[in-house]
Design a protein around this motif. Structure first.
Motif, mmCIF file in Angstrom:
data_model
loop_
_atom_site.group_PDB
_atom_site.id
_atom_site.type_symbol
_atom_site.label_atom_id
_atom_site.label_comp_id
_atom_site.label_asym_id
_atom_site.label_seq_id
_atom_site.Cartn_x
_atom_site.Cartn_y
_atom_site.Cartn_z
ATOM 1 N N SER A 206 0.815 -1.232 0.000
ATOM 2 C CA SER A 206 0.000 0.000 0.000
ATOM 3 C C SER A 206 0.838 1.268 0.000
ATOM 4 O O SER A 206 0.277 2.362 0.096
ATOM 5 C CB SER A 206 -0.927 0.020 1.224
ATOM 6 N N TYR A 208 2.430 2.935 -2.284
ATOM 7 C CA TYR A 208 2.181 3.943 -3.316
ATOM 8 C C TYR A 208 0.852 4.650 -3.098
ATOM 9 O O TYR A 208 0.699 5.834 -3.428
ATOM 10 C CB TYR A 208 2.243 3.317 -4.712
ATOM 11 N N TRP A 209 -0.133 3.938 -2.552
ATOM 12 C CA TRP A 209 -1.409 4.591 -2.223
ATOM 13 C C TRP A 209 -1.236 5.558 -1.051
ATOM 14 O O TRP A 209 -1.891 6.599 -0.982
ATOM 15 C CB TRP A 209 -2.472 3.554 -1.906
ATOM 16 N N ILE A 212 0.225 8.603 -2.517
ATOM 17 C CA ILE A 212 -0.821 9.370 -3.209
ATOM 18 C C ILE A 212 -1.652 10.164 -2.195
ATOM 19 O O ILE A 212 -1.991 11.331 -2.415
ATOM 20 C CB ILE A 212 -1.715 8.430 -4.041
ATOM 21 N N PHE A 595 -11.388 4.483 1.101
ATOM 22 C CA PHE A 595 -10.647 3.789 0.044
ATOM 23 C C PHE A 595 -10.102 2.452 0.538
ATOM 24 O O PHE A 595 -10.316 1.413 -0.097
ATOM 25 C CB PHE A 595 -9.499 4.673 -0.457
ATOM 26 N N THR A 606 -9.462 -1.669 -6.742
ATOM 27 C CA THR A 606 -8.100 -1.132 -6.786
ATOM 28 C C THR A 606 -7.426 -1.178 -5.425
ATOM 29 O O THR A 606 -6.198 -1.301 -5.343
ATOM 30 C CB THR A 606 -8.130 0.330 -7.287
ATOM 31 N N ALA A 607 -8.205 -1.097 -4.356
ATOM 32 C CA ALA A 607 -7.635 -1.083 -3.010
ATOM 33 C C ALA A 607 -6.889 -2.387 -2.743
ATOM 34 O O ALA A 607 -7.386 -3.475 -3.040
ATOM 35 C CB ALA A 607 -8.743 -0.891 -1.972
#
Length: 686
Positions: A206, A208-209, A212, A595, A606-607
Motif C-alpha cells: 500500500s 504507493y497509495w 498518493i 478507500f 483497486t484497493a
C-alpha cells in the motif's frame, strides 16, 4: 556563545560542542553489529543466513527439542535450554534418529538437522548422549526464520502433521499439545515481531497509495495556503464551516454504524471483555466502539461551536492579522517551501540517531551459559564453548551444555552502554531542537524584514529568506544552540521520568506514583513554557541580533506588557490554524478510510488486500497532519513575528512624523481600534 558547528557536521551526537574528539560514534560503529537484529543466532553464536559464512545457505534456526522451550528459563533468559542449529529448510516429516540410523536414505536427510561435527559411525545412544543430532524431527514451518511445529486445529483437535501424538525418539508417545506449549514459550519474543512483519507487508502493498494520499494532503494544503493569501477572510469562514460539517458527518456516520449493529450477534460485547486485539477490525463490529467515537466527536463539535460563539468578535480581528500575514508571505513566497529544508535536516538527525542506537544496542558480545536438565550447581553460570568439554562442569553435571544465551559483556564499555544510549538520546533532542530553532529564526528574520520596511516591498532585501538564513548561520548559531540545549535538558528529564514511571508500574508505593505523576505534570508544563519562550526569543534574535538570554528576557517582558493582546490575537489565530489543519487531516483521513476499506465502488477493486487496514489509514492521517503543520507553521511563525514586531513598534514609536509606525494602515486600523490616524501610518508607507 556556545558554538555547534563541529556538532552540526555529525548531526547525531558524535562530537561535543567544543569540538573535542568523538566519544560515542567510534565505539558504536566499531563494536556494533546490526546483523544481531536481522539474523537468528545458533547455540555457537553464529548468524543464520549470513553471507560469507558456512551458514550462508542456512537461513532458519532449528530447535533440537522444542518441548524444552516450555521451561521457565525462556522467560528469564529469553533462550530455550536446547541445542539450536542453522538449517537450510525446516523438517517436513515425522522421523526419529533410531529409525533413520539404519536406513542410509533417511540418515542422509536426518543429518541436515545435526551439528557439523556429527559422526555417523557412532552408535545411536552415543549420538543422542553427545547431542549431535535431535532425538526426533517434527513437521515444522518457518516463522521469523525459526522452525516451529506446523500446528493446526481440525474440528477443535490440535494436530501436527495430521497426528495428535508423536514419538519423542526415546520410545515414548507424547501428545502434540506439549509441542504447542513449547512453541508458545519460544514464540514469546516473536509475537510482536510477527505483528511487525504483517504491518511491514501492509506497507509493501500500500506504500504507493499512501504516497498518493500524502500528495493529496500536500496539494490540498498548498491550495488552501495560496487561497488564504488572496481570500483570507472568506477562506477562514469557509474553513470554520467545513470543519463543523466534517465533524457533523463523522457524528452521522458513527450513529448509522451504531444503529446498524443493533441486534447482530456479538455486537454487544464490551471493550473491556474483548481486551486488546492486534486486528483492529474486530473493534468495528462492536456497538460500544461506535458509541465511543460518537461521544468523542459530539464533545469536540460542541467545544468548537462554543469557542466560535464566544470568540466571534475576536475572530474578526484575527482575520485581519492573518490577512497581513498573507501579504507578508506573498512577498516571501519561498518561505512556503522552507519547511522542506527543516524536514530534511530533521530526517538526517533521526536517521543518524537511529543507526547509532542500533549499533550501540548490538555492540555486545556473545554470552554463553550452562544449561542442564537436572540439578547442577553450575546452572546459569557463564562458560566458554572452547574449554567447556574439558572443564569440571561436565564431570559434575554430565547432561550440562554450554549454549549461547544472549548478547552482553562484562567490560567497562558494556557496563556503560546505557549511559551511551542516554547520551545519544540527549544529543538527538539537542540537534533536533537546534534544527527547529534554525528554521524558526530564519522565518522570523524574513518576515521581520517585511514589517520593518518603510516601503513594502521596495525596502526589503532581494532574497529575504536566504539573507535571514545566512545571518542565522553566521551570527546566531551559539544562541540557537543554547536555547536548544535548555529545551533538550527538560525533554531528557521528561523521558527519564517516563522510564521510571514504566519501571514503577508494578510497585505498591502510592506516594512514589503520586510524586512521579506530579513531576511529570510539572515538567510537561515547563517544556511547553520553554518552547513558547524560545520561539519568541528567536524572533527577538532575528530582529535585534542580541544573545539568547537577553532576547528571551526582552521577549518575555514585552509579552507580559501586552498580555491582553497575546490572549486575544495570538491564541485566536493559533485556534484558527488548528481548525485548518483539522479540516485537511479530517478530509484526507475520511477519504483514506473509505478507500482502504473498499467502500468507494468506483475504485473498490483497486484497493490492496491488507492484514490491518488501519496501518495505511493512520500513516496517511499522521503524514497529512505533519504536512499541514509544515505549511501552517509558516503562517504561524509569520503571525507571531508580526505580532511581536507590532508590540515593539508601539513601544518604540508614537505615530508622529518624527517616529512613524512601521505597521501597515490596514493593520493599524484593526489592532489600534481607530486610535491611530491613518495618515500617520500611511506616511510611513510612502
Amino acid at each position: 556563545m556556545l558554538r555547534v558547528l563541529p556538532l552540526w557536521k555529525g548531526c547525531g551526537g558524535c562530537s561535543d560542542p567544543a569540538g573535542s574528539n568523538p566519544t560515542l560514534c567510534p565505539p558504536a560503529w566499531t563494536h556494533g553489529d546490526p546483523r544481531k537484529v536481522i539474523h537468528p543466532t545458533d547455540s555457537r553464536g553464529q548468524f543464520c543466513g549470513q553471507q560469507g559464512t558456512p551458514n550462508e545457505k542456512k537461513p532458519f534456526l532449528f530447535y533440537f527439542d522444542i518441548v524444552k522451550c516450555a521451561s521457565p528459563l525462556v522467560l528469564l533468559e529469553f533462550q530455550c535450554p536446547t541445542t539450536q542449529i542453522c538449517v537450510s529448510k525446516c523438517p517436513d516429516r515425522y522421523l526419529t534418529y533410531l529409525t533413520a540410523h539404519g536406513v542410509p536414505a533417511e540418515l542422509g536427510y536426518y543429518r541436515n538437522f545435526c551439528v557439523p561435527t556429527f559422526d555417523p559411525r557412532k552408535g545411536p545412544i552415543e549420538v543422542l548422549k553427545d547431542r549431535e543430532c535431535p532425538a526426533m524431527l517434527i513437521p515444522s514451518t518457518p516463522l521469523a526464520r525459526r522452525c516451529f511445529p506446523a500446528i493446526q486445529a481440525k474440528k477443535g483437535v490440535i494436530m501436527v502433521g495430521n497426528e495428535t501424538t508423536y514419538d519423542d525418539g526415546r520410545g515414548h508417545r507424547r501428545n502434540v499439545t506439549e509441542l504447542l506449549e513449547g512453541a508458545k514459550k519460544a514464540n514469546v519474543v516473536l509475537e510482536t515481531r510477527q505483528l511487525a512483519m504483517k504491518i511491514f507487508e501492509d506497507y509493501t502493498v500500500s506504500w504507493y497509495w499512501i504516497i498518493i494520499g500524502l500528495v493529496i494532503a500536500m496539494v490540498a494544503s498548498l491550495i488552501f495556503i495560496v487561497l488564504l493569501r488572496f481570500l483570507a477572510g472568506i477562506m477562514v469562514w469557509v474553513m470554520i464551516v467545513m470543519v463543523i460539517l466534517v465533524l457533523g458527518y463523522g457524528i452521522f456516520h458513527c450513529y448509522m454504524e451504531y444503529a446498524k449493529l443493533k441486534g447482530e450477534a456479538g455486537s454487544d460485547v464490551s471493550l473491556a471483555d474483548l481486551g486488546f486485539q492486534t486486528d483492529l477490525r474486530v473493534y468495528l463490529h462492536l456497538r460500544q466502539t461506535w458509541l465511543a467515537f460518537l461521544i468523542i466527536l459530539c464533545v469536540v463539535e460542541l467545544v468548537i461551536v462554543l469557542l466560535l460563539i464566544f470568540l466571534r468578535k475576536r475572530i474578526l480581528i484575527a482575520i485581519a492579522l492573518i490577512k497581513e500575514a498573507s501579504r507578508a508571505v506573498g512577498h516571501v513566497m519561498s518561505s512556503l517551501l522552507f519547511p522542506l529544508c527543516t524536514f530534511f535536516l530533521l530526517c538526517l538527525c533521526i536517521a543518524y540517531w537511529a543507526s547509532t542506537a542500533v549499533f550501540l544496542s548490538t555492540s555486545n558480545e556473545a554470552v554463553y551459559k550452562v544449561f542442564n536438565e537436572s540439578t547442577c550447581p553450575f546452572s546459569g553460570q557463564t562458560c566458554r564453548p572452547e574449554t567447556f568439554n574439558t572443564s569440571n562442569v561436565t564431570k559434575l553435571c554430565p547432561d550440562a551444555q554450554c549454549l549461547f544465551a544472549f548478547y552482553g559483556g562484562e567490560t567497562a564499555y558494556h557496563k556503560y552502554l546505557i549511559v551511551l544510549q542516554f547520551f545519544n538520546v540527549f544529543m538527538f533532542f539537542w540537534l533536533a531542537n537546534f534544527v527547529i530553532a534554525l528554521g524558526q529564526v530564519t522565518l522570523a528574520g524574513a518576515f521581520a524584514s517585511y514589517y520593518w520596511a518603510f516601503k513594502k516591498p521596495d525596502d526589503m532585501p532581494a532574497f529575504p529568506l536566504f539573507s535571514a538564513f545566512g545571518r542565522a548561520l553566521r551570527y546566531h548559531t551559539g544562541s540557537l544552540a543554547f536555547g536548544a540545549l535548555v529545551l533538550a535538558i527538560v525533554q531528557v528529564i521528561r523521558v527519564t521520568l517516563e522510564y521510571l514511571d514504566h519501571r514503577l508500574k508494578a510497585a505498591e508505593n502510592k506516594f512514589a506514583k503520586f510524586l512521579l505523576s506530579c513531576l511529570k505534570c510539572c515538567f510537561w508544563c515547563l517544556e511547553k513554557f520553554i518552547k513558547f519562550l524560545n520561539r519568541n526569543a528567536y524572533i527577538m534574535i532575528a530582529i535585534y541580533g542580541t544573545n539568547f538570554c537577553t532576547s528571551a528576557r526582552n521577549a518575555f517582558f514585552l509579552l507580559m506588557r501586552n498580555i491582553i493582546r497575546v490572549a486575544v490575537l495570538d491564541k485566536v489565530t493559533d485556534f484558527l490554524f488548528f481548525l485548518g489543519k483539522l479540516l485537511i487531516v479530517g478530509s484526507v483521513g475520511i477519504l483514506a478510510f473509505f478507500f482502504f476499506t473498499q467502500r468507494i465502488k468506483l475504485v473498490q477493486d483497486t484497493a490492496p488486500p491488507l492484514n490491518y487496514y488501519w496501518v495505511p489509514i493512520l500513516t496517511v492521517i499522521v503524514g497529512s497532519y505533519l504536512i499541514a503543520h509544515g505549511f501552517f507553521s509558516v503562517y504561524g511563525m509569520c503571525v507571531d513575528t508580526l505580532f511581536l514586531c507590532f508590540c515593539e513598534d508601539l513601544e518604540r514609536n508614537d505615530g508622529s512624523p518624527e517616529r512613524p509606525y512601521y505597521m501597515s494602515p490596514e493593520l493599524s486600523e484593526i489592532l489600534l481600534k481607530g486610535h491611530l490616524e491613518p495618515s500617520k501610518s500611511a506616511e510611513s508607507q510612502g
